[in-house]
Design an enzyme around this catalytic site. Structure first.
Site, PDB file in Angstrom:
ATOM      1  N   SER A  10       0.838  -1.197   0.000  1.00 52.08           N
ATOM      2  CA  SER A  10       0.000   0.000   0.000  1.00 52.08           C
ATOM      3  C   SER A  10       0.871   1.244   0.000  1.00 52.08           C
ATOM      4  CB  SER A  10      -0.911   0.025   1.227  1.00 52.08           C
ATOM      5  OG  SER A  10      -1.550   1.280   1.337  1.00 52.08           O
ATOM      6  N   HIS A  35      -1.114  -1.198  -4.389  1.00 49.71           N
ATOM      7  CA  HIS A  35      -2.390  -0.902  -3.733  1.00 49.71           C
ATOM      8  C   HIS A  35      -2.480   0.588  -3.437  1.00 49.71           C
ATOM      9  CE1 HIS A  35      -5.992  -2.164  -1.534  1.00 49.71           C
ATOM     10  NE2 HIS A  35      -5.675  -1.251  -0.626  1.00 49.71           N
ATOM     11  N   ASP A  37      -4.745   3.384  -1.694  1.00 54.94           N
ATOM     12  CA  ASP A  37      -5.835   3.665  -0.756  1.00 54.94           C
ATOM     13  C   ASP A  37      -6.296   5.105  -0.929  1.00 54.94           C
ATOM     14  OD1 ASP A  37      -6.173   1.236   0.833  1.00 54.94           O
ATOM     15  OD2 ASP A  37      -4.121   1.572   1.484  1.00 54.94           O
ATOM     16  N   MET A  39      -8.771   7.977   0.200  1.00 53.56           N
ATOM     17  CA  MET A  39      -9.593   8.355   1.352  1.00 53.56           C
ATOM     18  C   MET A  39     -10.107   9.777   1.175  1.00 53.56           C
ATOM     19  SD  MET A  39      -7.209   6.934   4.433  1.00 53.56           S
ATOM     20  CE  MET A  39      -6.525   5.285   4.408  1.00 53.56           C
ATOM     21  N   HIS A  68      -8.383   1.129  -4.104  1.00 48.93           N
ATOM     22  CA  HIS A  68      -9.367   0.904  -3.043  1.00 48.93           C
ATOM     23  C   HIS A  68     -10.009   2.239  -2.698  1.00 48.93           C
ATOM     24  CE1 HIS A  68      -9.962  -0.348   1.467  1.00 48.93           C
ATOM     25  NE2 HIS A  68     -11.115  -0.198   0.828  1.00 48.93           N
ATOM     26  N   MET A  70     -12.116   4.406  -0.623  1.00 43.45           N
ATOM     27  CA  MET A  70     -12.769   4.617   0.675  1.00 43.45           C
ATOM     28  C   MET A  70     -13.414   5.992   0.649  1.00 43.45           C
ATOM     29  SD  MET A  70      -9.948   2.889   3.221  1.00 43.45           S
ATOM     30  CE  MET A  70      -8.534   3.141   2.148  1.00 43.45           C
ATOM     31  N   MET A 139     -11.412  -5.937   5.301  1.00 38.83           N
ATOM     32  CA  MET A 139     -10.627  -5.027   6.131  1.00 38.83           C
ATOM     33  C   MET A 139     -10.381  -5.670   7.494  1.00 38.83           C
ATOM     34  SD  MET A 139      -9.945  -2.420   4.267  1.00 38.83           S
ATOM     35  CE  MET A 139      -9.205  -1.431   5.567  1.00 38.83           C
ATOM     36  N   GLY A 144      -9.103   3.947   7.352  1.00 41.03           N
ATOM     37  CA  GLY A 144      -8.884   5.362   7.585  1.00 41.03           C
ATOM     38  C   GLY A 144      -7.472   5.733   7.950  1.00 41.03           C
ATOM     39  N   GLY A 147      -1.007   1.550   9.772  1.00 38.96           N
ATOM     40  CA  GLY A 147      -0.287   1.203  10.985  1.00 38.96           C
ATOM     41  C   GLY A 147      -1.124   0.682  12.126  1.00 38.96           C
ATOM     42  N   ASP A 175      -6.641  -6.570   4.014  1.00 39.23           N
ATOM     43  CA  ASP A 175      -5.929  -5.306   4.186  1.00 39.23           C
ATOM     44  C   ASP A 175      -6.049  -4.852   5.636  1.00 39.23           C
ATOM     45  OD1 ASP A 175      -4.846  -2.776   4.061  1.00 39.23           O
ATOM     46  OD2 ASP A 175      -6.272  -1.980   2.609  1.00 39.23           O
ATOM     47  N   GLY A 176      -4.886  -4.681   6.284  1.00 39.81           N
ATOM     48  CA  GLY A 176      -4.873  -4.143   7.637  1.00 39.81           C
ATOM     49  C   GLY A 176      -4.061  -4.968   8.607  1.00 39.81           C
ATOM     50  N   GLY A 177      -2.938  -4.412   9.059  1.00 35.87           N
ATOM     51  CA  GLY A 177      -2.127  -5.101  10.047  1.00 35.87           C
ATOM     52  C   GLY A 177      -1.416  -6.327   9.521  1.00 35.87           C
ATOM     53  N   GLY A 197       1.310  -2.257   4.175  1.00 33.69           N
ATOM     54  CA  GLY A 197       1.859  -0.915   4.049  1.00 33.69           C
ATOM     55  C   GLY A 197       3.100  -0.738   4.887  1.00 33.69           C
TER      56      GLY A 197
END
Length: 245
Positions: A10, A35, A37, A39, A68, A70, A139, A144, A147, A175-177, A197
């Site tokens: 990301s 990727h 993101d 926002m 993506h 958002m 997700m 939003g 990290g 996606d996430g963590g 990311g």
């Protein structure tokens, strides 16, 4: 058919002052997709970048741009991102009243269509659009911010979506963590496309990015090959396996 593991760094975690260089670096480091993101400060509590930035960086790589969105409303902006160079456009199931219509619009523009689900959104919302999509994005953090810590509550959702997909040619993205540790967990649950990311860009340079991408890929592939189907119930075991392999 089991799909190969894809790693999609990301660029939200990249150095924006050197964004073009960063994209070239992760391309050379082994990224499969890029990727992006997007926002809007409305659907999610942050603002990142828009279609003009994607258009500007598109010449930096031939890799797939996994965009993506958002943002809400999303329909008025789909064409702009398609024109800017997106290959896959993913919209949130929560971002508009007519998900089927949004997906039709993406496909009418010749792009692959994805649906993303926030942590509190049940997988049932994709049941009636499975034949219109190329990707489901789960997700594993609240969207939003980069990290954030991985939400283990989403593991069973990943498993259930994998079952729903069946033999359809649909990618299951997470996606996430995502790190070397959590990559093993989500791959064992059925994910085949991993967005990372901070875990990629903390390498600070091309060699570091390559090592981070390779570690995430190795952990995911090892979990799949080992058949650790109970790994989500044993996170400590998953982490140990990722380290050993």
């Amino acid at each position: 058919m089991t799909k190969e593991i894809l790693i999609a760094p990301s660029i939200l975690a990249a150095d924006f002052a050197r964004l073009g260089e960063e994209i070239a670096a992760i391309d050379a480091a082994g990224a499969d997709w890029i990727h992006c993101d997007v926002m809007d400060g409305h659907f999610v509590p942050n603002i990142s970048f828009g279609a003009d930035v994607i258009k500007a960086i598109r010449p930096m790589t031939k890799k797939v741009f996994d965009v993506h969105l958002m943002i809400a409303p999303v329909d008025p902006y789909i064409e702009a991102f398609a024109t800017a160079g997106a290959d896959v456009i993913t919209v949130h199931a929560e971002a508009g009243p007519h998900l089927d219509r949004s997906l039709q619009a993406i496909r009418a523009l010749g792009k692959k269509a994805g649906v993303s689900l926030c942590p509190a959104t049940p997988e049932a919302v994709v049941e009636y659009v499975l034949d219109r999509i190329d990707l489901v994005l789960v997700m594993t953090v609240n969207p939003g911010f980069g990290g954030q810590s991985f939400l283990e509550s989403q593991i069973e959702k990943i498993r259930r979506i994998r079952t729903m997909i069946g033999d359809r040619p649909i990618r299951l993205e997470v996606d996430g963590g995502i790190t070397g540790d959590t990559a093993a967990i989500v791959a064992a649950a059925g994910a085949d496309t991993l967005v990372a990311g901070s875990a990629v860009f903390r390498g600070k340079n091309g060699a570091g990015y390559a090592a981070n991408i390779a570690a995430i890929r190795l952990a995911a592939e090892a979990a799949r090959v080992a058949g650790l189907h109970d790994i989500s119930a044993q996170p400590a075991r998953a982490r140990e396996t990722a380290r050993i392999r």
